[in-house]
Design a protein around this motif. Structure first.
Motif, PDB file in Angstrom:
ATOM      1  N   GLY A  49      21.622  -4.531   7.324  1.00 45.21           N
ATOM      2  CA  GLY A  49      22.628  -3.801   8.322  1.00 45.21           C
ATOM      3  C   GLY A  49      22.795  -5.463   9.529  1.00 45.21           C
ATOM      4  N   LYS A  50      21.212  -5.721   9.989  1.00 47.82           N
ATOM      5  CA  LYS A  50      21.349  -7.143  11.036  1.00 47.82           C
ATOM      6  C   LYS A  50      21.973  -8.057  10.532  1.00 47.82           C
ATOM      7  CE  LYS A  50      18.179  -8.426  14.586  1.00 47.82           C
ATOM      8  NZ  LYS A  50      16.874  -8.667  14.605  1.00 47.82           N
ATOM      9  N   THR A  51      21.125  -8.536   9.558  1.00 48.29           N
ATOM     10  CA  THR A  51      21.895  -9.224   8.961  1.00 48.29           C
ATOM     11  C   THR A  51      22.904  -9.407   8.737  1.00 48.29           C
ATOM     12  OG1 THR A  51      19.411 -10.065   7.997  1.00 48.29           O
ATOM     13  CG2 THR A  51      20.722 -11.491   7.028  1.00 48.29           C
TER      14      THR A  51
ATOM     15  N   HIS B 248      29.765  -2.506   5.212  1.00 45.82           N
ATOM     16  CA  HIS B 248      30.399  -1.663   6.641  1.00 45.82           C
ATOM     17  C   HIS B 248      28.868  -0.689   7.486  1.00 45.82           C
ATOM     18  CE1 HIS B 248      33.659   0.644   8.398  1.00 45.82           C
ATOM     19  NE2 HIS B 248      32.929   0.864   9.352  1.00 45.82           N
ATOM     20  N   GLN B 249      28.721  -0.101   6.711  1.00 47.74           N
ATOM     21  CA  GLN B 249      27.901   1.353   6.431  1.00 47.74           C
ATOM     22  C   GLN B 249      26.337   1.136   6.533  1.00 47.74           C
ATOM     23  OE1 GLN B 249      28.263   5.031   5.210  1.00 47.74           O
ATOM     24  NE2 GLN B 249      26.347   5.104   7.213  1.00 47.74           N
ATOM     25  N   MET B 250      25.128  -0.882   6.341  1.00 43.17           N
ATOM     26  CA  MET B 250      24.460  -1.214   6.733  1.00 43.17           C
ATOM     27  C   MET B 250      24.878  -1.313   8.376  1.00 43.17           C
ATOM     28  SD  MET B 250      22.890  -2.540   3.690  1.00 43.17           S
ATOM     29  CE  MET B 250      23.642  -2.732   2.099  1.00 43.17           C
ATOM     30  N   VAL B 251      25.721  -2.617   8.334  1.00 39.45           N
ATOM     31  CA  VAL B 251      25.830  -2.405   9.544  1.00 39.45           C
ATOM     32  C   VAL B 251      26.160  -1.188  10.671  1.00 39.45           C
ATOM     33  CG1 VAL B 251      27.585  -3.741  11.317  1.00 39.45           C
ATOM     34  CG2 VAL B 251      26.832  -4.947   9.215  1.00 39.45           C
ATOM     35  N   TYR B 252      26.438  -0.570  10.490  1.00 42.98           N
ATOM     36  CA  TYR B 252      26.552   0.860  11.489  1.00 42.98           C
ATOM     37  C   TYR B 252      25.404   1.196  11.504  1.00 42.98           C
ATOM     38  CZ  TYR B 252      27.761   5.594  12.727  1.00 42.98           C
ATOM     39  OH  TYR B 252      27.431   6.668  13.349  1.00 42.98           O
ATOM     40  N   ASP B 253      24.717   2.058  10.496  1.00 42.36           N
ATOM     41  CA  ASP B 253      23.344   2.301  10.691  1.00 42.36           C
ATOM     42  C   ASP B 253      22.753   0.961  11.420  1.00 42.36           C
ATOM     43  OD1 ASP B 253      24.525   4.386   9.443  1.00 42.36           O
ATOM     44  OD2 ASP B 253      22.912   3.457   6.746  1.00 42.36           O
ATOM     45  N   TYR B 254      22.543  -0.238  11.360  1.00 43.49           N
ATOM     46  CA  TYR B 254      21.478  -1.008  11.955  1.00 43.49           C
ATOM     47  C   TYR B 254      22.088  -0.993  13.506  1.00 43.49           C
ATOM     48  CZ  TYR B 254      20.354  -5.061  15.132  1.00 43.49           C
ATOM     49  OH  TYR B 254      20.242  -5.391  16.020  1.00 43.49           O
ATOM     50  N   LEU B 255      23.037  -0.561  14.023  1.00 42.40           N
ATOM     51  CA  LEU B 255      23.795  -0.739  14.811  1.00 42.40           C
ATOM     52  C   LEU B 255      23.560   0.988  16.015  1.00 42.40           C
ATOM     53  CD1 LEU B 255      27.230  -2.407  15.117  1.00 42.40           C
ATOM     54  CD2 LEU B 255      25.018  -3.845  16.359  1.00 42.40           C
ATOM     55  N   ILE B 256      23.571   1.606  15.047  1.00 42.28           N
ATOM     56  CA  ILE B 256      23.062   2.716  15.704  1.00 42.28           C
ATOM     57  C   ILE B 256      21.650   3.324  16.146  1.00 42.28           C
ATOM     58  CG2 ILE B 256      25.337   4.087  15.054  1.00 42.28           C
ATOM     59  CD1 ILE B 256      23.614   5.597  13.347  1.00 42.28           C
ATOM     60  N   SER B 257      21.104   2.749  15.272  1.00 43.71           N
ATOM     61  CA  SER B 257      19.420   2.246  14.886  1.00 43.71           C
ATOM     62  C   SER B 257      18.849   1.830  16.108  1.00 43.71           C
ATOM     63  CB  SER B 257      18.769   2.019  13.579  1.00 43.71           C
ATOM     64  OG  SER B 257      18.750   0.581  13.619  1.00 43.71           O
ATOM     65  N   VAL B 258      19.058   1.137  16.932  1.00 43.63           N
ATOM     66  CA  VAL B 258      18.962   0.386  18.415  1.00 43.63           C
ATOM     67  C   VAL B 258      19.374   0.857  18.932  1.00 43.63           C
ATOM     68  CG1 VAL B 258      18.178  -2.220  16.582  1.00 43.63           C
ATOM     69  CG2 VAL B 258      20.534  -1.791  17.688  1.00 43.63           C
ATOM     70  N   ASN B 259      20.143   2.004  19.191  1.00 41.73           N
ATOM     71  CA  ASN B 259      21.503   1.624  20.045  1.00 41.73           C
ATOM     72  C   ASN B 259      20.582   3.109  20.724  1.00 41.73           C
ATOM     73  OD1 ASN B 259      23.421   2.983  22.196  1.00 41.73           O
ATOM     74  ND2 ASN B 259      24.960   2.917  20.929  1.00 41.73           N
TER      75      ASN B 259
ATOM     76  N   PRO C 202      28.186  -8.309  20.031  1.00 41.79           N
ATOM     77  CA  PRO C 202      28.111  -7.153  21.434  1.00 41.79           C
ATOM     78  C   PRO C 202      27.051  -7.004  21.024  1.00 41.79           C
ATOM     79  CG  PRO C 202      29.265  -5.809  19.402  1.00 41.79           C
ATOM     80  CD  PRO C 202      29.238  -8.252  19.167  1.00 41.79           C
ATOM     81  N   GLU C 203      26.322  -6.587  22.145  1.00 41.08           N
ATOM     82  CA  GLU C 203      25.988  -5.603  22.427  1.00 41.08           C
ATOM     83  C   GLU C 203      25.195  -4.607  21.487  1.00 41.08           C
ATOM     84  OE1 GLU C 203      22.074  -6.294  23.747  1.00 41.08           O
ATOM     85  OE2 GLU C 203      23.417  -8.163  24.125  1.00 41.08           O
ATOM     86  N   PRO C 204      24.208  -3.763  20.915  1.00 39.86           N
ATOM     87  CA  PRO C 204      24.289  -2.623  19.763  1.00 39.86           C
ATOM     88  C   PRO C 204      24.469  -0.811  20.907  1.00 39.86           C
ATOM     89  CG  PRO C 204      22.841  -3.624  19.372  1.00 39.86           C
ATOM     90  CD  PRO C 204      23.066  -4.589  20.683  1.00 39.86           C
TER      91      PRO C 204
ATOM     92  N   LYS D 175      23.908   7.077   7.083  1.00 41.09           N
ATOM     93  CA  LYS D 175      23.395   6.548   5.708  1.00 41.09           C
ATOM     94  C   LYS D 175      21.626   6.678   5.305  1.00 41.09           C
ATOM     95  CE  LYS D 175      24.786   5.767   1.442  1.00 41.09           C
ATOM     96  NZ  LYS D 175      27.209   5.028   0.376  1.00 41.09           N
ATOM     97  N   TYR D 176      22.414   4.829   5.546  1.00 45.15           N
ATOM     98  CA  TYR D 176      20.612   4.210   5.440  1.00 45.15           C
ATOM     99  C   TYR D 176      19.474   4.857   6.475  1.00 45.15           C
ATOM    100  CZ  TYR D 176      24.272   2.488   1.718  1.00 45.15           C
ATOM    101  OH  TYR D 176      24.709   1.923   0.894  1.00 45.15           O
ATOM    102  N   THR D 177      18.160   4.292   6.599  1.00 41.75           N
ATOM    103  CA  THR D 177      17.341   4.478   7.060  1.00 41.75           C
ATOM    104  C   THR D 177      16.070   4.071   7.040  1.00 41.75           C
ATOM    105  OG1 THR D 177      16.860   6.550   6.350  1.00 41.75           O
ATOM    106  CG2 THR D 177      18.394   6.833   7.870  1.00 41.75           C
ATOM    107  N   SER D 178      16.052   2.952   5.697  1.00 44.92           N
ATOM    108  CA  SER D 178      14.860   2.371   5.537  1.00 44.92           C
ATOM    109  C   SER D 178      15.090   1.425   6.373  1.00 44.92           C
ATOM    110  CB  SER D 178      14.692   1.946   3.899  1.00 44.92           C
ATOM    111  OG  SER D 178      15.891   1.217   3.511  1.00 44.92           O
ATOM    112  N   SER D 179      13.695   0.321   6.094  1.00 47.25           N
ATOM    113  CA  SER D 179      14.249  -0.450   7.147  1.00 47.25           C
ATOM    114  C   SER D 179      14.640  -1.657   6.755  1.00 47.25           C
ATOM    115  CB  SER D 179      11.955  -1.093   7.662  1.00 47.25           C
ATOM    116  OG  SER D 179      11.622  -1.210   6.309  1.00 47.25           O
ATOM    117  N   GLU D 180      14.174  -1.625   5.339  1.00 49.43           N
ATOM    118  CA  GLU D 180      14.824  -2.293   4.741  1.00 49.43           C
ATOM    119  C   GLU D 180      16.561  -2.731   4.433  1.00 49.43           C
ATOM    120  OE1 GLU D 180      15.869  -4.073   0.118  1.00 49.43           O
ATOM    121  OE2 GLU D 180      13.700  -3.214   0.394  1.00 49.43           O
TER     122      GLU D 180
END
Length: 95
Positions: A39-41, A82-93, A54-56, A29-34
């Motif tokens: 999500g990472k934080t 929850h959504q931001m964490v997911y989006d962060y994880l898949i962005s680096v996966n 865990p590793e992404p 859902k979220y794609t902006s760097s902010e």
């Protein structure tokens, strides 16, 4: 009496294990760097309270949906967090 107590404990453990699961995430859902940085934080601060991060790359996109659906309620994440964490994880996966 012991049987009654053991049955009560077993039933309580079963109910706790079947506790609420979050279903907030169905895909990115979220794609902006902010938002990804947020999500990472959240991932680093919320998840590391209870276990090693865990590793992404540990899961693919669907695997993260399943994992986060179980863990987000335990970490008391809002649906947006929850959504931001997911989006962060898949962005680096890379899977």
């Amino acid at each position: 009496m012991k049987k009654f107590i053991l049955t009560g404990i077993a039933a309580s453990a079963f109910l706790v294990s079947c506790g609420p699961k979050s279903v907030a995430v169905t895909g990115p859902k979220y794609t902006s760097s902010e938002q990804l940085a947020q999500g990472k934080t959240i991932f680093e601060n919320s998840c590391a309270k209870c276990h090693k991060l865990p590793e992404p790359t540990k899961h693919d996109d669907k695997g993260w949906i399943n994992t986060l659906s179980r863990m987000a309620p335990k970490a008391k994440l809002s649906d947006d967090q929850h959504q931001m964490v997911y989006d962060y994880l898949i962005s680096v996966n890379k899977k």
